[in-house]
Design a protein around this motif. Structure first.
Motif, PDB file in Angstrom:
ATOM      1  N   SER A  54       0.942  -1.239  -0.152  1.00  0.00           N
ATOM      2  CA  SER A  54      -0.126  -0.006  -0.102  1.00  0.00           C
ATOM      3  C   SER A  54       0.917   1.355  -0.041  1.00  0.00           C
ATOM      4  N   PHE A  55       1.877   1.327   0.506  1.00  0.00           N
ATOM      5  CA  PHE A  55       2.632   2.351   0.735  1.00  0.00           C
ATOM      6  C   PHE A  55       3.620   2.470  -0.608  1.00  0.00           C
ATOM      7  N   ALA A  56       3.842   1.353  -1.213  1.00  0.00           N
ATOM      8  CA  ALA A  56       4.578   1.568  -2.463  1.00  0.00           C
ATOM      9  C   ALA A  56       3.413   1.922  -3.328  1.00  0.00           C
ATOM     10  N   LEU A  57       2.183   1.573  -3.317  1.00  0.00           N
ATOM     11  CA  LEU A  57       1.171   2.060  -4.116  1.00  0.00           C
ATOM     12  C   LEU A  57       1.027   3.439  -3.820  1.00  0.00           C
ATOM     13  N   GLY A  58       1.083   3.934  -2.737  1.00  0.00           N
ATOM     14  CA  GLY A  58       0.697   5.340  -2.397  1.00  0.00           C
ATOM     15  C   GLY A  58       1.749   6.017  -2.665  1.00  0.00           C
ATOM     16  N   GLU A  59       2.912   5.622  -2.831  1.00  0.00           N
ATOM     17  CA  GLU A  59       3.980   6.411  -3.469  1.00  0.00           C
ATOM     18  C   GLU A  59       4.149   6.746  -4.864  1.00  0.00           C
ATOM     19  N   LYS A  60       3.660   5.530  -5.470  1.00  0.00           N
ATOM     20  CA  LYS A  60       3.571   5.559  -6.922  1.00  0.00           C
ATOM     21  C   LYS A  60       2.509   6.546  -7.308  1.00  0.00           C
ATOM     22  N   ARG A  61       1.125   6.422  -6.524  1.00  0.00           N
ATOM     23  CA  ARG A  61      -0.018   7.419  -6.892  1.00  0.00           C
ATOM     24  C   ARG A  61       0.618   9.089  -6.411  1.00  0.00           C
ATOM     25  N   ILE A  62       1.268   8.966  -5.588  1.00  0.00           N
ATOM     26  CA  ILE A  62       1.713  10.297  -5.176  1.00  0.00           C
ATOM     27  C   ILE A  62       2.590  10.792  -6.295  1.00  0.00           C
ATOM     28  N   HIS A  63       3.681   9.966  -6.683  1.00  0.00           N
ATOM     29  CA  HIS A  63       4.392  10.359  -7.996  1.00  0.00           C
ATOM     30  C   HIS A  63       3.548  10.682  -9.256  1.00  0.00           C
ATOM     31  N   GLU A  64       2.523   9.956  -9.305  1.00  0.00           N
ATOM     32  CA  GLU A  64       1.884  10.252 -10.621  1.00  0.00           C
ATOM     33  C   GLU A  64       1.121  11.476 -10.077  1.00  0.00           C
ATOM     34  N   LEU A  65       0.297  11.789  -9.214  1.00  0.00           N
ATOM     35  CA  LEU A  65      -0.241  12.802  -8.873  1.00  0.00           C
ATOM     36  C   LEU A  65       0.582  14.334  -8.667  1.00  0.00           C
ATOM     37  N   ASN A  66       1.910  13.991  -8.614  1.00  0.00           N
ATOM     38  CA  ASN A  66       2.946  15.070  -8.759  1.00  0.00           C
ATOM     39  C   ASN A  66       3.106  15.386  -9.957  1.00  0.00           C
ATOM     40  N   THR A  67       3.411  14.347 -10.882  1.00  0.00           N
ATOM     41  CA  THR A  67       3.321  14.605 -12.339  1.00  0.00           C
ATOM     42  C   THR A  67       2.132  15.196 -13.001  1.00  0.00           C
ATOM     43  N   LYS A  68       0.947  14.722 -12.483  1.00  0.00           N
ATOM     44  CA  LYS A  68      -0.233  15.729 -12.935  1.00  0.00           C
ATOM     45  C   LYS A  68      -0.238  17.018 -12.326  1.00  0.00           C
ATOM     46  N   LEU A  69       0.015  17.254 -11.394  1.00  0.00           N
ATOM     47  CA  LEU A  69       0.059  18.578 -10.692  1.00  0.00           C
ATOM     48  C   LEU A  69       1.139  19.385 -11.394  1.00  0.00           C
ATOM     49  N   GLU A  71       1.923  18.920 -14.562  1.00  0.00           N
ATOM     50  CA  GLU A  71       1.427  19.331 -15.965  1.00  0.00           C
ATOM     51  C   GLU A  71       0.058  20.227 -15.835  1.00  0.00           C
ATOM     52  N   ALA A  72      -0.619  19.897 -14.815  1.00  0.00           N
ATOM     53  CA  ALA A  72      -1.841  20.895 -14.472  1.00  0.00           C
ATOM     54  C   ALA A  72      -1.226  22.630 -14.055  1.00  0.00           C
ATOM     55  N   ASP A  73       0.001  22.580 -13.440  1.00  0.00           N
ATOM     56  CA  ASP A  73       0.408  23.689 -13.134  1.00  0.00           C
ATOM     57  C   ASP A  73       0.989  24.523 -14.448  1.00  0.00           C
ATOM     58  N   ARG A  74       1.769  23.472 -15.221  1.00  0.00           N
ATOM     59  CA  ARG A  74       2.202  24.161 -16.670  1.00  0.00           C
ATOM     60  C   ARG A  74       1.067  24.525 -17.663  1.00  0.00           C
ATOM     61  N   GLU A  75      -0.144  23.593 -17.532  1.00  0.00           N
ATOM     62  CA  GLU A  75      -1.199  24.147 -18.460  1.00  0.00           C
ATOM     63  C   GLU A  75      -1.944  25.425 -17.838  1.00  0.00           C
ATOM     64  N   ARG A  76      -1.715  25.507 -16.333  1.00  0.00           N
ATOM     65  CA  ARG A  76      -2.309  26.623 -15.931  1.00  0.00           C
ATOM     66  C   ARG A  76      -1.664  27.840 -16.251  1.00  0.00           C
ATOM     67  N   LYS A  77      -0.272  27.763 -16.271  1.00  0.00           N
ATOM     68  CA  LYS A  77       0.623  28.829 -16.626  1.00  0.00           C
ATOM     69  C   LYS A  77       0.418  29.061 -18.276  1.00  0.00           C
ATOM     70  N   SER A  78       0.318  28.199 -18.880  1.00  0.00           N
ATOM     71  CA  SER A  78      -0.080  28.372 -20.293  1.00  0.00           C
ATOM     72  C   SER A  78      -1.307  29.098 -20.564  1.00  0.00           C
ATOM     73  N   ALA A  79      -2.245  28.659 -19.831  1.00  0.00           N
ATOM     74  CA  ALA A  79      -3.561  29.130 -19.866  1.00  0.00           C
ATOM     75  C   ALA A  79      -3.572  30.652 -19.532  1.00  0.00           C
ATOM     76  N   LYS A  80      -2.889  30.764 -18.314  1.00  0.00           N
ATOM     77  CA  LYS A  80      -2.776  32.275 -17.824  1.00  0.00           C
ATOM     78  C   LYS A  80      -2.040  33.181 -19.122  1.00  0.00           C
ATOM     79  N   ALA A  81      -0.993  32.709 -19.607  1.00  0.00           N
ATOM     80  CA  ALA A  81      -0.385  33.398 -20.642  1.00  0.00           C
ATOM     81  C   ALA A  81      -1.361  33.747 -21.792  1.00  0.00           C
ATOM     82  N   ALA A  82      -2.075  32.428 -22.278  1.00  0.00           N
ATOM     83  CA  ALA A  82      -3.038  32.661 -23.508  1.00  0.00           C
ATOM     84  C   ALA A  82      -4.136  33.627 -23.139  1.00  0.00           C
ATOM     85  N   LEU A  83      -4.592  33.779 -21.873  1.00  0.00           N
ATOM     86  CA  LEU A  83      -5.490  34.445 -21.339  1.00  0.00           C
ATOM     87  C   LEU A  83      -4.996  35.908 -21.430  1.00  0.00           C
ATOM     88  N   GLN A  84      -3.788  36.001 -20.821  1.00  0.00           N
ATOM     89  CA  GLN A  84      -3.127  37.318 -21.078  1.00  0.00           C
ATOM     90  C   GLN A  84      -3.010  37.896 -22.522  1.00  0.00           C
TER      91      GLN A  84
END
Length: 196
Positions: A54-69, A71-84
């Motif tokens: 469970s801990f390994a799965l949790g760490e894997k999930r945390i890594h996936e979520l960090n990757t998604k976070l 990407e989401a942060d990059r997309e947010r910055k891109s969307a913010k730049a596009a909005l500007q």
């Protein structure tokens, strides 16, 4: 040990049997205790393995979520730049729209001035056309005033010649009757004028 010697064999046998039974029972209890402990250890080991998984799965999930976070942060910055960029584009288009509207107002005013000038030019053109028409009519009237009497005199002479006999003295040009409207100016007319 002296107690053992004094005891009787049967009693001894029973005592040994009882001690053996107690020992067997103690062994069974110890075995059962060992089996229970072993089972508990295996269960604890299973729980710990499940916890590690469970801990390994949790760490894997945390890594996936960090990757998604990320990407989401990059997309947010891109969307913010596009909005500007879009906001800047909207501002520029609003400025262009205001400029175009101002140019449209100026163009409408210019069109109004041009329409007035066109109307004045059309009125002047109409006046010129009317004057040209009037001049044309006057010229035509003058031309007809000059030409029609000559044509009428020619016609009258032709009709007169056809009506009068060839040998007649009336056939001479001075004897032809012309109505007053077609007489040549300055001519005294004909004999027929004198008769009438």
């Amino acid at each position: 040990m002296a107690d053992f010697r004094t005891m009787k064999k049967h009693k001894m046998f029973l005592t040994l049997k009882r001690d053996l039974a107690m020992a067997v029972q103690a062994v069974h209890m110890a075995k059962e205790l060992v089996n229970n402990s072993h089972r508990q250890i295996k269960e604890e080991e299973g729980r710990r393995i499940a916890a590690v998984d469970s801990f390994a799965l949790g760490e894997k999930r945390i890594h996936e979520l960090n990757t998604k976070l990320t990407e989401a942060d990059r997309e947010r910055k891109s969307a913010k730049a596009a909005l500007q960029g879009a906001e800047r584009q909207v501002e520029n288009q609003c400025k262009q729209l205001r400029q175009t509207e101002d140019e449209l107002v100026v163009a409408k005013e210019h069109i109004g001035v041009l329409k007035k000038k066109l109307e004045e030019a059309e009125n002047a053109m109409e006046k010129v056309k009317q004057e040209g028409y009037d001049v044309g009519v006057a010229e035509t009237e003058e031309t007809l005033r000059v030409e029609v009497p000559g044509v009428c005199r020619t016609y009258c002479l032709q009709v007169w010649n056809e009506a009068v006999e060839v040998s007649s003295a009336l056939r001479r040009a001075e004897n032809v009757y012309y109505p007053p409207a077609i007489r040549a100016s300055g001519s005294s007319g004909s004999k027929a004028d004198n008769l009438s």
